[in-house]
Scaffold this active site. Structure first.
Site, PDB file in Angstrom:
ATOM      1  N   CYS A   1      39.953  43.516  31.667  1.00 26.20           N
ATOM      2  CA  CYS A   1      39.697  42.558  32.749  1.00 26.20           C
ATOM      3  C   CYS A   1      38.960  41.314  32.279  1.00 26.20           C
ATOM      4  O   CYS A   1      38.932  40.303  32.979  1.00 26.20           O
ATOM      5  CB  CYS A   1      38.935  43.217  33.894  1.00 26.20           C
TER       6      CYS A   1
ATOM      7  N   GLY B   1      34.491  43.953  39.695  1.00 21.78           N
ATOM      8  CA  GLY B   1      35.540  43.191  40.340  1.00 21.78           C
ATOM      9  C   GLY B   1      36.545  42.667  39.335  1.00 21.78           C
ATOM     10  O   GLY B   1      36.414  42.887  38.128  1.00 21.78           O
TER      11      GLY B   1
END
Length: 496
Positions: free
Chosen positions: A251, A218
């Site tokens: 990320c 995610g």
């Protein structure tokens, strides 16, 4: 296939790649440790020899990041990864428990589908190819359309190096005619056994809904807390080094800086001294409008860009040598655009009264699109670090650059470009993904307890229980033994 429409060509190519790779994987599954290691070492060699060329190709094609940092990523995804996994047991007997008489044997998962992001296209392709082969799996990649050429080139280099070292032809493949139809076809085709998804939230969700095992990651809306005992100079240096690494495309990079009120001025001055520019409210609004489209979706034109490019696009003036842009925020969510993930050289900046308020703010930021991923803390107080370990993330990175720490470059975590967010973040794993996530384990288990006598005793007692109305599972012999033990104890005490 020239007479067919593009979408049909795309789907047919995908089917061919999957079928060919599946056949190749069936052959690779028979290889031993020495054969697999020889293949991987040649793949690592090819990745190193082409690290710079692939980095240049990625920057030219996508416009994201920096050549020198993408070069390091390619090195990290090959040489550093190999050093970590080379002794990792993934073939044959991987564990023998002589006490419990259980033998564990590794088997490959089968054919993998690799979804590759545009932010880290070549390094992710190298990394996934190597961990796939280490576990004797084949892999077919679905590249991001904006990184098609460099992803295909990386996949081809990995394939050719593997085949040159003895791997079956077609063991690594990559779609050259990308389309949503092709990606969906690859996700759902019978040949693919597992999906490794690295990319946007929508793509990861699609992977999990494909009806087969998937490892997805995610977003990482990482807060970085500078606590009052921190070495401020070092903390700011780490944050800037992390956020400017490949212009913030990892990320795990920091998204918000949180400082205690008592050291705020010191932190602000240190950021300015090291190349941070604090935007005015008006400038923050101008930059925010350029960073996002359709709400909180990151504008692709601003991903992985230098602070200079962002400032020029937004029409603001910044000092020469500025490395990162910082905008003060008073809240989280709607109305506070910098509280969302920004894969570029822009940071939100928050001031809090104490570490408890920093904890609460961190949770709000994580729940704003980063739960399960990572948090960064700079402190000289181990107890504060422990407090932050209670946050809803699986990587608590202390006194290090978050980008490099999260992927395992500056920490002892496994080197990886797929960072699981656990069930909190909608992922099947909370780990940095390694070859051990890409194997099945079968177990040979010998009997170590004899239940045949117990079964006879239970049957005998069951009959007696029906006659006497006694419930339970104790035999007559056991009752007699118990009576004798009680009598013996009474005799010793002089009560009998």
């Amino acid at each position: 296939m020239e007479s067919f429409d593009y979408d049909l060509q795309s789907v047919q190519e995908t089917r061919n790649l999957a079928r060919q790779a599946k056949l190749a994987q069936a052959e690779l599954a028979k290889f031993n440790c020495e054969q697999i290691d020889k293949i991987i070492r040649n793949m690592v060699k090819a990745a190193e020899e082409n690290a710079v060329a692939l980095a240049k190709m990625a920057v030219e094609e996508t416009g994201f990041g920096k050549v020198e940092d993408k070069t390091f990523k390619n090195h990290f995804a090959s040489t550093e990864l190999y050093e970590f996994i080379k002794t990792m047991p993934t073939i044959g007997v991987i564990r023998e428990d002589t006490v419990n008489k259980v033998t564990e044997i590794a088997e490959p998962v089968g054919l993998l589908m690799g979804i590759v992001p545009s932010t880290n296209p070549t390094s992710t392709t190298i990394y996934k190819s190597i961990i796939a082969i280490k576990a004797r799996n084949g892999i077919v990649f679905s590249p991001h359309p904006s990184a098609l050429k460099c992803t295909n080139q990386a996949a081809k280099l990995m394939h050719d190096a593997a085949v040159a070292a003895g791997a079956p032809v077609n063991i690594i493949g990559c779609i050259s005619k990308p389309s949503m139809d092709a990606t969906n076809e690859l996700m759902k085709c019978d040949e693919v056994a597992m999906i490794i998804a690295t990319g946007g939230s929508a793509m990861v969700k699609a992977a999990y809904s494909a009806g087969k095992p998937a490892l997805g990651v995610g977003p990482g809306n990482v807060p970085a807390f500078i606590e009052r005992t921190a070495n401020v100079t070092k903390a700011v240096k780490n944050i800037i080094a992390s956020k400017t690494f490949d212009n913030g495309t990892i990320c795990a990079s920091e998204q918000s800086v949180i400082v205690e009120e008592c050291i705020r001025d010191q932190v602000v001055e240190e950021f300015k001294r090291q190349g941070g520019y604090f935007m005015t409210p008006a400038e923050t609004e101008q930059v925010s409008k350029k960073l996002f489209v359709k709400g909180h979706a990151m504008n692709a034109k601003m991903v992985g860009r230098s602070s200079e490019v962002i400032a020029n696009t937004a029409g603001i003036s910044i000092p020469p040598g500025t490395k990162v842009l910082l905008g003060e925020q008073q809240g989280v969510g709607e109305g506070y655009p910098l509280s969302y993930e920004k894969l570029t050289t822009v940071l939100a900046f928050y001031t809090v009264k104490d570490w408890q308020e920093a904890c609460d703010l961190s949770i709000r930021l994580l729940n704003n699109g980063g739960v399960g991923h990572s948090i960064s803390i700079h402190t000289e107080n181990p107890e504060i670090a422990k407090k932050f370990s209670e946050k809803p993330v699986f990587r608590i990175l202390v006194n290090t650059s978050s980008s490099q720490g999260g992927v395992g470059a500056s920490t002892g975590l496994a080197p990886a470009f797929t960072l699981g967010c656990g069930t909190w973040g909608g992922s099947a794993t909370s780990d940095n993904v390694t070859p051990l996530h890409l194997i099945n384990i079968k177990r040979i288990a010998y009997g170590i307890k004899d239940f045949t006598e117990n079964a006879n005793s239970s049957a005998s007692f069951s009959c007696e229980a029906q006659k006497t109305g006694v419930s339970g599972s104790i035999s007559e012999d056991q009752i007699q033994n118990l009576v004798e033990e009680v009598l013996s104890l009474l005799k010793k005490r002089g009560d009998y």
